[in-house]
Design an enzyme around this catalytic site. Structure first.
Site, PDB file in Angstrom:
ATOM      1  N   CYS A  98       0.369  -1.098  -0.462  1.00 20.25           N
ATOM      2  CA  CYS A  98       0.165  -0.201   0.252  1.00 20.25           C
ATOM      3  C   CYS A  98       0.969   1.247   0.173  1.00 20.25           C
ATOM      4  CB  CYS A  98      -0.846   0.189   1.268  1.00 20.25           C
ATOM      5  SG  CYS A  98      -1.330   1.708   1.554  1.00 20.25           S
ATOM      6  N   CYS A 102      -3.468   7.596  -2.238  1.00 20.16           N
ATOM      7  CA  CYS A 102      -4.649   7.614  -2.570  1.00 20.16           C
ATOM      8  C   CYS A 102      -6.117   8.788  -1.884  1.00 20.16           C
ATOM      9  CB  CYS A 102      -4.568   6.246  -3.261  1.00 20.16           C
ATOM     10  SG  CYS A 102      -4.088   5.191  -3.609  1.00 20.16           S
ATOM     11  N   THR A 189      -4.444   5.080   7.316  1.00 17.25           N
ATOM     12  CA  THR A 189      -3.227   4.762   6.327  1.00 17.25           C
ATOM     13  C   THR A 189      -2.363   5.652   5.979  1.00 17.25           C
ATOM     14  OG1 THR A 189      -4.867   3.087   5.181  1.00 17.25           O
ATOM     15  CG2 THR A 189      -3.093   3.769   3.705  1.00 17.25           C
ATOM     16  N   GLU A 255      -1.045   1.890   9.289  1.00 23.23           N
ATOM     17  CA  GLU A 255      -1.431   2.125   9.900  1.00 23.23           C
ATOM     18  C   GLU A 255      -1.959   3.208  11.209  1.00 23.23           C
ATOM     19  OE1 GLU A 255      -2.232  -0.487   8.304  1.00 23.23           O
ATOM     20  OE2 GLU A 255      -2.861   0.672   6.801  1.00 23.23           O
ATOM     21  N   HIS A 290     -12.762   5.665  -3.687  1.00 19.64           N
ATOM     22  CA  HIS A 290     -11.482   5.080  -3.045  1.00 19.64           C
ATOM     23  C   HIS A 290     -11.697   3.403  -3.328  1.00 19.64           C
ATOM     24  CE1 HIS A 290      -8.302   4.967  -0.348  1.00 19.64           C
ATOM     25  NE2 HIS A 290      -8.336   3.841   0.423  1.00 19.64           N
ATOM     26  N   TYR A 294      -8.436   0.816  -5.451  1.00 18.88           N
ATOM     27  CA  TYR A 294      -8.076  -0.646  -5.005  1.00 18.88           C
ATOM     28  C   TYR A 294      -7.699  -0.879  -6.178  1.00 18.88           C
ATOM     29  CZ  TYR A 294      -8.693  -0.616  -0.128  1.00 18.88           C
ATOM     30  OH  TYR A 294      -8.623  -0.172   1.408  1.00 18.88           O
ATOM     31  N   CYS A 296      -4.939  -0.694  -6.722  1.00 21.82           N
ATOM     32  CA  CYS A 296      -3.984  -0.481  -6.402  1.00 21.82           C
ATOM     33  C   CYS A 296      -3.340  -2.991  -6.081  1.00 21.82           C
ATOM     34  CB  CYS A 296      -3.367  -0.069  -4.893  1.00 21.82           C
ATOM     35  SG  CYS A 296      -4.456  -0.641  -3.943  1.00 21.82           S
ATOM     36  N   GLU A 444      -7.134  -5.231   4.362  1.00 18.44           N
ATOM     37  CA  GLU A 444      -6.785  -3.926   3.603  1.00 18.44           C
ATOM     38  C   GLU A 444      -7.700  -4.541   2.619  1.00 18.44           C
ATOM     39  OE1 GLU A 444      -3.952  -1.588   2.334  1.00 18.44           O
ATOM     40  OE2 GLU A 444      -4.951   0.111   3.503  1.00 18.44           O
TER      41      GLU A 444
END
Ligand code: SF4
Ligand code: FE
Length: 482
Positions: A98, A102, A189, A255, A290, A294, A296, A444
């Protein structure tokens, strides 16, 4: 735009109050557990400097006309939304974790829509305020933490009925210069790697909750903010002698719990206060963006699939038909995730403020798949890797003058591949499916941007069931006229 090293230096200038393992961390940038997560955010700056990545990683600001990092951009077209998906995959693939930036981008875009809509209804001036703030973020190429999730206390009670009123972040007093807020935001995050924190409500609210309907931005080192770092699976591996034991020594995520202990927010940084009827809209817009982000995980999936193919080759198993088939399945699942993120972008639309927003239904479907497919991809990677991934001795044993020769000899796979290379790839698969990166790739994926049930509620709300029934009834002759 900042370079990666300018970004690192800018973090050093912050005076963050960070705690980990019960102690204050004076220099988070150099802490061995935090440092890889800083590297991952720094990569968002480094990639933007590569000319071959410029189209994906940068954009032209609609307010200044200057080239900016795409992570600070407000989407001006469907093409921007599509490039955002591609940027997520690219960054995931280059960091294997991560990369944290974002959330701030998604918060900025959600605010660009909702502050405008509030002004249309109430005649307020939030949008102009927001644009001024946006110009500041873009000019300085800042990383923003998007802070939505409150601790929530008793889930059956709305904010104003909680026995502890701080379970949702709220305004405790109004002053001439601004509002004073108290509460906390959980699972934040990249919080410690951020210059700014953008706070939003976490649920739709009613009149009785209006003190909780608040959105604002603060410098991350504002007086009264404390960060309490979360543990990650295998996090202390990063403190061991040999980087080889970590699987991915360079990059990671983090986090933190952010505590706001009576923090003053100047009026020019307040973007919602008491407009409770817009709290739900802000949550929905942020969540839709969001959930698209993802993509990502597709990039991280690329790394895991590459690792699975590599260990199959190192083991001499790459030609077995079941191994080939498992790799095809992993790719199928990974590309299906990509399809979801791309489709909600290409079906995006323009909001009244001018900002382009993703298709909410498709963004929720995409994220729902993300709550499942990485687990199956990880399961298949573990299947292909074999049990050695979790029984392998440490790098210190491999390097030991006494027993190293046995570790070298008995953990060797195919001829021509060193035992150390086999160690490296197995540790990477361990990192992605059980270690620090699994925090991002698996849990996550489940709970980030809202847990699975949140997407199911949105899917139920967004589908046009009446239209589906009309089509069915017409075709089978129940009612041919509808
Ligand atoms: Fe970005 Fe993915 Fe990390 Fe969320 S989980 S901040 S979308 S990299
Ligand atoms: Fe996340």
């Amino acid at each position: 735009m900042m370079t990666a090293s300018q970004y690192e230096e800018s973090l050093r200038k912050l005076n963050l109050v960070v705690y980990m393992f019960g102690k204050r961390i004076d220099d988070p940038v150099d802490h061995p557990i935090i440092r890889p997560s800083m590297n991952a955010v720094a990569k968002t700056y480094a990639m933007a400097q590569h000319p071959e990545c410029a189209d994906i990683m940068t954009a032209v600001s609609h307010i200044s006309g200057r080239r900016i990092n795409r992570f600070t951009h407000i989407h001006q077209s469907r093409d921007d939304l599509i490039k955002k998906t591609k940027m997520g995959r690219l960054m995931g693939a280059h960091t294997g974790c991560c990369f944290q930036r974002c959330v701030g981008m998604d918060a900025l875009n959600a605010l660009s829509i909702v502050t405008y809509d509030m002004d249309q209804r109430h005649g307020s001036s939030y949008y102009q305020r927001f644009l001024k703030y946006l110009a500041f973020v873009q000019e300085h190429d800042l990383t923003c933490d998007g802070a939505m999730t409150d601790p929530k206390g008793d889930r059956s009670l709305p904010p104003h009925q909680q026995p502890d009123p701080d379970m949702y972040l709220h305004v405790v007093t109004e002053r001439e210069e601004g509002i004073v807020v108290r509460g906390a935001k959980a699972h934040q995050t990249g919080a410690v790697n951020s210059h700014e924190v953008i706070v939003m409500p976490t649920i739709a609210m009613r009149k009785a909750d209006e003190e909780y309907a608040v959105a604002f931005a603060l410098p991350s080192d504002a007086q009264g903010i404390t960060y309490i770092m979360g543990r990650q699976s295998c996090d202390t591996r990063k403190m061991e002698a040999h980087a080889l034991d970590t699987g991915n020594a360079a990059f990671g995520g983090h986090e933190a719990l952010i505590v706001f202990d009576d923090v003053l927010v100047p009026w020019e940084r307040v973007f919602m206060y008491k407009e409770y009827e817009f709290a739900g809209a802000l949550v929905e817009k942020f969540a839709a963006y969001h959930r698209q982000s993802y993509a990502c995980k597709v990039g991280v999936g690329d790394v895991l699939i590459g690792a699975a193919q590599t260990i199959a080759e190192y083991n001499g198993a790459q030609n077995a038909s079941h191994i080939k088939d498992k790799l095809i399945e992993m790719n199928h699942l990974n590309e299906t995730l990509y399809c979801g993120s791309l489709s909600c972008a290409s079906e995006g639309h323009q909001e009244p403020s001018g900002t382009y927003c993703v298709n909410t239904l498709l963004a929720n479907v995409a994220k729902q798949n993300v709550t499942r497919f990485p687990y199956e991809i990880a399961r298949l990677a573990q299947d292909i890797a074999g049990g050695l991934m979790v029984t392998l001795p440490s790098a210190s044993d491999l390097k030991s003058p006494e027993i190293g020769r046995w570790v070298e000899k008995y953990f060797k796979g195919r001829a021509g591949v060193s035992t150390e290379k086999r160690f490296r790839i197995l540790r990477l698969i361990e990192n992605l499916t059980l270690g620090t990166a699994a925090v991002g790739y698996l849990t996550e994926s489940m709970h980030g941007a809202g847990s699975p049930q949140a997407q199911r509620i949105m899917i139920a709300r967004q589908v046009n069931m009446k239209e589906k029934q009309r089509l069915a009834k017409k075709l089978c002759g129940i009612d041919e006229n509808i």
